[in-house]
Design an enzyme around this catalytic site. Sequence first.
Site, PDB file in Angstrom:
ATOM      1  N   PRO A   1      36.075  41.301  43.761  1.00  0.00           N
ATOM      2  CA  PRO A   1      37.356  41.273  43.062  1.00  0.00           C
ATOM      3  C   PRO A   1      37.168  41.440  41.558  1.00  0.00           C
ATOM      4  O   PRO A   1      36.332  40.786  40.959  1.00  0.00           O
ATOM      5  CB  PRO A   1      37.912  39.894  43.400  1.00  0.00           C
ATOM      6  CG  PRO A   1      37.248  39.519  44.672  1.00  0.00           C
ATOM      7  CD  PRO A   1      35.876  40.085  44.554  1.00  0.00           C
ATOM      8  N   GLU A   2      37.928  42.340  40.996  1.00  0.00           N
ATOM      9  CA  GLU A   2      37.886  42.584  39.571  1.00  0.00           C
ATOM     10  C   GLU A   2      39.147  41.989  38.959  1.00  0.00           C
ATOM     11  O   GLU A   2      39.929  41.361  39.664  1.00  0.00           O
ATOM     12  CB  GLU A   2      37.767  44.100  39.316  1.00  0.00           C
ATOM     13  CG  GLU A   2      36.565  44.680  40.043  1.00  0.00           C
ATOM     14  CD  GLU A   2      36.370  46.170  39.856  1.00  0.00           C
ATOM     15  OE1 GLU A   2      36.711  46.692  38.786  1.00  0.00           O
ATOM     16  OE2 GLU A   2      35.869  46.806  40.790  1.00  0.00           O
TER      17      GLU A   2
END
Length: 280
Positions: free
Chosen positions: A2-3
Amino acid sequence: MPELPEVETIRRGLSKFIVKDKIKKTTILCAKSFQGKPEIAKVKDIRRFGKALIIDLDNGKSLMIHLRMTGQLIYDGKERYAAGHPSENFVAELPNKQTRVIFELENGTLYFNDQRKFGFIKVLDTTEVENDPFIKKLAKEPWQMKEEEFYEKLQKHTTSIKATILDQTIIAGLGNIYADEALFKAKIHPKTKANKLTKKQAEDLLEAAKYVMEKSIESGGSTLKDYKKADGTKGDYLDKFAQVFNRTNQECPRCGAKIVKIRVAGRGTHICPNCQKERE
DNA sequence: CTAGGATCCTGTCAGC
DNA sequence: TGCTGACAGGATCCTA
């Protein structure tokens, strides 16, 4: 995995379900995944610093959560809300073998799942959150950074522009997907030395970084609703906005050339060899 | 100070 | 089928 856009999506989505609710019990299934002593307290707020999530409690403590590559947060109550690394866990029976921590609240249950165990939750004094080593070193996010400042920073680095923008102490929020997407949008080859970018390229790149992440946040990142399509098959939220990432051999949406996968900064990297020419 | 590589861990997929 | 190696949406630590 996840960014920034995924973590922001989680922050917004999860807030609706757990703010004001009380954590009654915490079950730690993997010691590595939880640092500190569990707290029994109400959730006051959820904040985000780069890719880190902070759950503030009403007893002066905060839970810092970093999902790293494969972390996910899945809330099960009257309805289910799942976000983070997209996988079958979004719709699976929980807990399962990838569940590392379980929080029981008055109105539901929050599961922290993490296949590779790189992610973690740690208990901090709320007043100490900004002194946490990771958060303290974090650079500004693209929206807070001035063009001039970004260009000046790049001048100091001789490594590839891709490695440079993945460094959270230089600019916060980009990960492997959005780095590729931003470089593609700005038409910059990822191996270009950071200090060789022109001022115009630096401006374009900063603009592109904001654009690709904003667009992803708007589309909701990877959440349950994207994961399962109406027909019950697995969805692919990347299809909604990714132009190059994971599109090896597909046509560049800008010029039609075939997208190529190369290796830069030790990471799989997707480029259009025609739009992103390597110079020198 | 920089930069590159190994490393943490589990799972999946391609190739033989 | 079973094995093997490569790789994975992150960040840190170690080395030179």
